[in-house]
Design a protein around this motif. Sequence first.
Motif, mmCIF file in Angstrom:
data_model
loop_
_atom_site.group_PDB
_atom_site.id
_atom_site.type_symbol
_atom_site.label_atom_id
_atom_site.label_comp_id
_atom_site.label_asym_id
_atom_site.label_seq_id
_atom_site.Cartn_x
_atom_site.Cartn_y
_atom_site.Cartn_z
ATOM 1 N N ARG A 146 0.853 -1.134 -0.121
ATOM 2 C CA ARG A 146 0.005 -0.103 -0.150
ATOM 3 C C ARG A 146 0.772 1.099 0.114
ATOM 4 O O ARG A 146 1.761 1.224 0.750
ATOM 5 N N PRO B 288 -2.360 4.404 6.879
ATOM 6 C CA PRO B 288 -3.592 5.103 7.158
ATOM 7 C C PRO B 288 -3.774 6.364 7.738
ATOM 8 O O PRO B 288 -4.484 7.326 7.354
ATOM 9 N N ARG C 222 -10.054 4.292 0.118
ATOM 10 C CA ARG C 222 -10.705 3.069 0.760
ATOM 11 C C ARG C 222 -11.019 1.645 -0.248
ATOM 12 O O ARG C 222 -10.649 0.713 0.380
ATOM 13 N N SER D 67 -8.630 1.173 -2.408
ATOM 14 C CA SER D 67 -7.009 0.504 -2.346
ATOM 15 C C SER D 67 -6.921 -0.146 -1.098
ATOM 16 O O SER D 67 -6.485 -1.223 -1.145
ATOM 17 N N TYR D 68 -7.245 0.363 -0.091
ATOM 18 C CA TYR D 68 -7.083 -0.608 1.395
ATOM 19 C C TYR D 68 -7.858 -1.631 1.453
ATOM 20 O O TYR D 68 -7.694 -2.702 1.770
ATOM 21 N N GLY E 223 -6.296 -4.569 -0.716
ATOM 22 C CA GLY E 223 -4.996 -4.949 0.357
ATOM 23 C C GLY E 223 -5.370 -5.855 1.286
ATOM 24 O O GLY E 223 -4.170 -6.583 1.852
ATOM 25 N N ARG E 224 -6.472 -6.179 1.539
ATOM 26 C CA ARG E 224 -6.952 -7.215 2.621
ATOM 27 C C ARG E 224 -6.562 -8.604 2.025
ATOM 28 O O ARG E 224 -6.175 -9.714 2.789
#
Length: 161
Positions: free
Chosen positions: A13, A17, A62, A64-65, A68-69
């Motif tokens: 990432r 955050p 949001r 993008s994250y 990333g999970r």
Amino acid sequence: MSVALDLTLTPNRSFAPDHVRWVLGGVGLIFFLGGLRFLALGAWPILPFMALDVGLLWWAFRASYASGRGHERLVLADDRLELLRVTPRGDERRFGFEPLWTRVMLEETALGDVKLWLAMRGRRVRLGHFLSPGERREVGALVSAVLADYRAGKPSTSSMV
């Protein structure tokens, strides 16, 4: 159960955050100040588009994250090499390999990209598609070395009498 390899690969990432909050706050502040200027000049129709821009930027971070999970976990334990692929939504898919017969393949493309594969008996599974080419080379070298060490400690069926 002896574990020779337990490797978890996760997507990179670009921002932490906390940094995303700072970027959104900074962009929002600049747009707010610019919006006041446009409002003073009578160009009020620009304001909703500026707010929409900040909202779309928030949505992009949001998304993008959320993507990333997803991750991949490669485990060599006992006599089994297993790849667990978890999608960003949490769906799991498992791939099992026989470590004595599994090969690590690096495929170089004409544009300089690298694809990393685990191959066994005509079946190939791509590994670490979300990693950079350099990271794929490192992971490929690591997995190759672990598989070579595993093979060195196991007797080959062709050498058994």
